[in-house]
Design a protein around this motif. Structure first.
Motif, PDB file in Angstrom:
ATOM      1  N   SER A 267     -12.743  88.128  59.422  1.00  0.00           N
ATOM      2  CA  SER A 267     -13.990  87.710  59.712  1.00  0.00           C
ATOM      3  C   SER A 267     -14.923  88.756  60.209  1.00  0.00           C
ATOM      4  O   SER A 267     -15.804  89.331  60.252  1.00  0.00           O
ATOM      5  N   ILE A 268     -13.849  89.670  61.126  1.00  0.00           N
ATOM      6  CA  ILE A 268     -14.519  90.894  61.722  1.00  0.00           C
ATOM      7  C   ILE A 268     -13.576  92.203  61.570  1.00  0.00           C
ATOM      8  O   ILE A 268     -12.434  92.199  61.377  1.00  0.00           O
ATOM      9  N   TYR A 269     -14.406  93.425  61.271  1.00  0.00           N
ATOM     10  CA  TYR A 269     -13.790  94.595  60.999  1.00  0.00           C
ATOM     11  C   TYR A 269     -14.174  95.386  62.145  1.00  0.00           C
ATOM     12  O   TYR A 269     -15.451  95.658  62.405  1.00  0.00           O
ATOM     13  N   ALA A 270     -13.215  95.751  63.008  1.00  0.00           N
ATOM     14  CA  ALA A 270     -13.358  96.867  64.100  1.00  0.00           C
ATOM     15  C   ALA A 270     -13.016  98.132  64.011  1.00  0.00           C
ATOM     16  O   ALA A 270     -11.852  98.529  63.755  1.00  0.00           O
ATOM     17  N   LEU A 271     -14.043  99.051  64.268  1.00  0.00           N
ATOM     18  CA  LEU A 271     -13.513 100.475  64.247  1.00  0.00           C
ATOM     19  C   LEU A 271     -14.374 101.250  65.458  1.00  0.00           C
ATOM     20  O   LEU A 271     -15.271 101.737  65.141  1.00  0.00           O
ATOM     21  N   PRO A 272     -13.824 101.195  66.559  1.00  0.00           N
ATOM     22  CA  PRO A 272     -14.739 101.832  67.767  1.00  0.00           C
ATOM     23  C   PRO A 272     -14.446 103.235  67.681  1.00  0.00           C
ATOM     24  O   PRO A 272     -14.194 103.622  68.936  1.00  0.00           O
ATOM     25  N   ALA A 273     -14.721 104.011  66.714  1.00  0.00           N
ATOM     26  CA  ALA A 273     -14.552 105.406  66.369  1.00  0.00           C
ATOM     27  C   ALA A 273     -15.190 106.434  67.485  1.00  0.00           C
ATOM     28  O   ALA A 273     -16.512 105.972  67.774  1.00  0.00           O
ATOM     29  N   ARG A 274     -14.523 107.364  67.836  1.00  0.00           N
ATOM     30  CA  ARG A 274     -15.189 108.362  68.443  1.00  0.00           C
ATOM     31  C   ARG A 274     -15.723 109.501  67.633  1.00  0.00           C
ATOM     32  O   ARG A 274     -16.693 110.255  67.967  1.00  0.00           O
ATOM     33  N   TYR A 275     -15.247 109.625  66.369  1.00  0.00           N
ATOM     34  CA  TYR A 275     -15.556 110.432  65.557  1.00  0.00           C
ATOM     35  C   TYR A 275     -15.598 110.006  64.040  1.00  0.00           C
ATOM     36  O   TYR A 275     -14.310 109.656  63.832  1.00  0.00           O
ATOM     37  N   GLU A 276     -16.518 109.841  63.273  1.00  0.00           N
ATOM     38  CA  GLU A 276     -16.227 109.358  61.967  1.00  0.00           C
ATOM     39  C   GLU A 276     -17.586 109.848  61.115  1.00  0.00           C
ATOM     40  O   GLU A 276     -18.453 109.292  61.098  1.00  0.00           O
ATOM     41  N   PRO A 277     -17.266 111.062  60.428  1.00  0.00           N
ATOM     42  CA  PRO A 277     -18.234 111.604  59.647  1.00  0.00           C
ATOM     43  C   PRO A 277     -19.242 110.603  58.555  1.00  0.00           C
ATOM     44  O   PRO A 277     -20.200 110.551  58.393  1.00  0.00           O
ATOM     45  N   PHE A 278     -18.334 109.452  58.118  1.00  0.00           N
ATOM     46  CA  PHE A 278     -18.964 108.711  57.218  1.00  0.00           C
ATOM     47  C   PHE A 278     -18.235 107.255  57.604  1.00  0.00           C
ATOM     48  O   PHE A 278     -19.057 106.440  58.138  1.00  0.00           O
ATOM     49  N   GLY A 279     -16.965 107.331  56.857  1.00  0.00           N
ATOM     50  CA  GLY A 279     -16.366 105.839  57.293  1.00  0.00           C
ATOM     51  C   GLY A 279     -16.232 104.950  56.017  1.00  0.00           C
ATOM     52  O   GLY A 279     -16.968 103.933  55.950  1.00  0.00           O
ATOM     53  N   LEU A 280     -15.316 105.456  55.171  1.00  0.00           N
ATOM     54  CA  LEU A 280     -15.127 104.685  53.806  1.00  0.00           C
ATOM     55  C   LEU A 280     -14.447 103.364  54.262  1.00  0.00           C
ATOM     56  O   LEU A 280     -14.844 102.350  53.698  1.00  0.00           O
ATOM     57  N   SER A 281     -13.772 103.169  55.077  1.00  0.00           N
ATOM     58  CA  SER A 281     -13.222 101.740  55.578  1.00  0.00           C
ATOM     59  C   SER A 281     -14.405 100.976  55.862  1.00  0.00           C
ATOM     60  O   SER A 281     -14.283  99.685  55.592  1.00  0.00           O
ATOM     61  N   GLY A 289     -17.743  91.592  53.271  1.00  0.00           N
ATOM     62  CA  GLY A 289     -18.404  90.549  53.952  1.00  0.00           C
ATOM     63  C   GLY A 289     -17.805  90.319  55.393  1.00  0.00           C
ATOM     64  O   GLY A 289     -17.876  89.210  55.914  1.00  0.00           O
ATOM     65  N   CYS A 290     -17.540  91.266  56.030  1.00  0.00           N
ATOM     66  CA  CYS A 290     -16.867  91.504  57.285  1.00  0.00           C
ATOM     67  C   CYS A 290     -18.209  91.561  58.289  1.00  0.00           C
ATOM     68  O   CYS A 290     -18.950  92.518  57.810  1.00  0.00           O
ATOM     69  N   THR A 291     -17.914  91.135  59.490  1.00  0.00           N
ATOM     70  CA  THR A 291     -18.958  91.603  60.713  1.00  0.00           C
ATOM     71  C   THR A 291     -18.524  92.799  61.271  1.00  0.00           C
ATOM     72  O   THR A 291     -17.181  92.615  61.258  1.00  0.00           O
ATOM     73  N   LEU A 292     -19.345  93.877  61.457  1.00  0.00           N
ATOM     74  CA  LEU A 292     -18.710  95.126  61.699  1.00  0.00           C
ATOM     75  C   LEU A 292     -18.863  95.434  63.442  1.00  0.00           C
ATOM     76  O   LEU A 292     -19.939  95.240  63.879  1.00  0.00           O
ATOM     77  N   VAL A 293     -17.959  95.714  64.050  1.00  0.00           N
ATOM     78  CA  VAL A 293     -17.899  96.325  65.237  1.00  0.00           C
ATOM     79  C   VAL A 293     -17.609  97.731  65.298  1.00  0.00           C
ATOM     80  O   VAL A 293     -16.484  97.955  65.162  1.00  0.00           O
ATOM     81  N   LEU A 294     -18.582  98.716  65.747  1.00  0.00           N
ATOM     82  CA  LEU A 294     -18.426 100.238  65.381  1.00  0.00           C
ATOM     83  C   LEU A 294     -18.534 101.022  66.479  1.00  0.00           C
ATOM     84  O   LEU A 294     -19.292 100.572  67.589  1.00  0.00           O
ATOM     85  N   GLY A 295     -17.725 102.039  66.561  1.00  0.00           N
ATOM     86  CA  GLY A 295     -18.022 103.356  67.622  1.00  0.00           C
ATOM     87  C   GLY A 295     -19.692 103.467  67.695  1.00  0.00           C
ATOM     88  O   GLY A 295     -20.284 103.487  66.764  1.00  0.00           O
ATOM     89  N   ASP A 296     -20.357 103.620  69.007  1.00  0.00           N
ATOM     90  CA  ASP A 296     -21.599 103.904  69.002  1.00  0.00           C
ATOM     91  C   ASP A 296     -21.820 105.439  69.266  1.00  0.00           C
ATOM     92  O   ASP A 296     -21.833 106.211  70.051  1.00  0.00           O
ATOM     93  N   ILE A 297     -21.709 106.120  67.807  1.00  0.00           N
ATOM     94  CA  ILE A 297     -21.863 107.292  67.727  1.00  0.00           C
ATOM     95  C   ILE A 297     -22.817 107.735  66.382  1.00  0.00           C
ATOM     96  O   ILE A 297     -23.239 106.672  65.795  1.00  0.00           O
ATOM     97  N   PRO A 298     -23.616 108.915  66.648  1.00  0.00           N
ATOM     98  CA  PRO A 298     -24.767 109.019  65.572  1.00  0.00           C
ATOM     99  C   PRO A 298     -24.639 108.688  64.258  1.00  0.00           C
ATOM    100  O   PRO A 298     -25.467 108.286  63.559  1.00  0.00           O
ATOM    101  N   LEU A 326     -18.479  87.381  69.458  1.00  0.00           N
ATOM    102  CA  LEU A 326     -18.739  87.278  67.938  1.00  0.00           C
ATOM    103  C   LEU A 326     -17.582  86.302  67.588  1.00  0.00           C
ATOM    104  O   LEU A 326     -17.999  85.107  66.759  1.00  0.00           O
ATOM    105  N   ILE A 327     -16.356  86.065  68.190  1.00  0.00           N
ATOM    106  CA  ILE A 327     -15.471  85.100  67.855  1.00  0.00           C
ATOM    107  C   ILE A 327     -16.206  83.648  68.442  1.00  0.00           C
ATOM    108  O   ILE A 327     -16.004  82.515  67.701  1.00  0.00           O
ATOM    109  N   GLN A 328     -16.638  83.688  69.369  1.00  0.00           N
ATOM    110  CA  GLN A 328     -17.324  82.150  69.665  1.00  0.00           C
ATOM    111  C   GLN A 328     -18.763  81.909  69.212  1.00  0.00           C
ATOM    112  O   GLN A 328     -19.157  80.759  69.338  1.00  0.00           O
ATOM    113  N   ARG A 329     -19.302  82.822  68.466  1.00  0.00           N
ATOM    114  CA  ARG A 329     -20.784  82.500  67.806  1.00  0.00           C
ATOM    115  C   ARG A 329     -20.656  82.727  66.329  1.00  0.00           C
ATOM    116  O   ARG A 329     -21.034  83.735  65.755  1.00  0.00           O
ATOM    117  N   PRO A 330     -20.115  81.875  65.495  1.00  0.00           N
ATOM    118  CA  PRO A 330     -20.002  82.199  64.205  1.00  0.00           C
ATOM    119  C   PRO A 330     -21.394  82.488  63.480  1.00  0.00           C
ATOM    120  O   PRO A 330     -21.406  82.955  62.344  1.00  0.00           O
TER     121      PRO A 330
END
Length: 384
Positions: A267-281, A289-298, A326-330
């Protein structure tokens, strides 16, 4: 190609790639999308020999011919003997294939005696990695890497990056480039049953790479209501060192079908990346159809603003809070999963291939520079 002939698209492309990371997936995606244009791709791989699953993947693409080697990649430890040996090998392939265009997914061979236009794609680099992950300029012994990358970049006829942020970083670090453009990566949705989403948080990547910051998930997993599953290679290339994960379910390295299975479930895909020029995953997860949680980078905000949740990479409390909310709020998960899926439609392999074909055409029909490539302007190594 005759001197005054007009070649709309290249018929033969010699492309470099590695078998270690996302460049492999990118190269296969692009080759597959070029098939309908009758473009033959000759893929010269380095880093390590492809495994059986990778060979099978490549064999399923009719316009792709695989040429494999295990020459060291330029970002590895002490790679220069292997990098130098790869040069004559690539020149032999050029003579054998007689390509219309050279598509390099690495830097240090840009200055070779190529007989066709050279496009160079910047997927990542050691200096921008170091800045974002370590917070400083690399030590002095990386001067050789800097010099070789700079020489390769300035020898290319066109430099491409998958995001504006990455292209700006390359220009800032190695010197301004005369001909450059952003072409985002692309992917395609797989046939999945999204109604079968489960209470699972999923992540994948090179687990040994601090840029992915998957270790943060391991550290917060024990405090979450849902299980966390991670996939990827935990062995540092050329080393016996492995990453250790204790609070999550570790699947090991998966093939594409297995990855698709987990993305279909999560249900959730998490990648709190420090560095990710694009991010194919990330793109694959959005298509699934996953909800995305990502690193806050430009670079990630550039592509996913409004369609993902962003967390400062070093803030474990924020990561834990965001995931548990997100777990608690479908209803919130559903809303942002739909937004991510819509945004993903902007990053298709068809669009990617069309953009590359447009630039291939420009390169093929533009006059080549006659100045020797070694005449490229020098830029000094940045200070720490």
């Amino acid at each position: 190609m005759e001197e005054n002939s007009y070649l709309k698209y290249p018929r033969r492309i010699l492309m470099t790639a590695d078998t270690v990371g996302g460049v492999w997936t990118y190269s296969l995606n692009l080759a597959k999308a070029l098939a309908k244009f009758n473009v033959q791709v000759y893929l010269a791989t380095m880093g390590s020999l492809p495994n059986e699953k990778q060979k099978k993947q490549a064999a399923q693409i009719p316009n792709l011919t695989l040429h494999s080697s295990d020459y060291a990649l330029e970002w590895m430890e002490n790679p220069w003997e292997g990098v130098d040996k790869a040069g004559p090998w690539l020149m032999d392939l050029q003579k054998l294939i007689n390509p219309d265009l050279i598509h390099l997914n690495n830097y240090c061979h840009g200055h070779l005696d190529w007989k066709a236009p050279v496009m160079m794609v910047c997927h990542s680099c050691v200096f921008s990695w170091w800045e974002n992950v370590i917070g400083s300029t690399p030590p002095e012994h990386y001067q050789e890497y800097f010099t070789r990358v700079q020489r390769g970049l300035q020898a290319a006829d066109l430099v491409v990056a998958p995001s504006r942020d990455m292209l700006q970083s390359i220009s800032r670090i190695y010197g301004e480039l005369a001909n450059k453009i952003v072409i985002p990566n692309g992917g395609e949705p797989v046939t999945i049953e999204r109604d079968e989403k489960q209470d699972v948080i999923f992540s994948m990547g090179r687990l040994w790479d601090s840029a992915k910051n998957i270790e943060s998930l391991n550290r917060v997993a024990g405090d979450l209501s849902w299980p966390v599953v991670i996939a990827g290679d935990d062995a540092v290339p050329g080393s016996s060192e492995n990453s250790t994960f204790t609070n999550v379910t570790y699947t090991g390295k998966l093939d594409q079908d297995e990855v698709n299975g987990w993305l279909a479930k999560a249900s959730i895909y998490a990648l709190p990346a420090r560095y990710e020029p694009f991010g194919l995953s990330i793109l694959e997860a959005a298509h699934a159809g996953c909800t995305l949680v990502l690193g806050d980078i430009p670079s990630l905000r550039e592509n996913w603003i409004g369609a993902a949740f962003f967390v400062e990479p070093g803030n474990l409390e924020a990561l834990k809070y965001t995931l548990e909310t997100l777990i608690q709020r479908p209803e919130l998960r559903k809303k942002y999963a739909e937004r991510a899926a819509i945004r993903a439609k902007a990053f298709t392999t068809k669009r990617m291939a069309n953009l590359y074909l447009e630039k291939y055409e420009e390169l093929l029909n533009a006059p080549r520079l006659t100045a020797p490539k070694s005449a490229a302007k020098s830029v000094t190594l940045p200070n720490t």
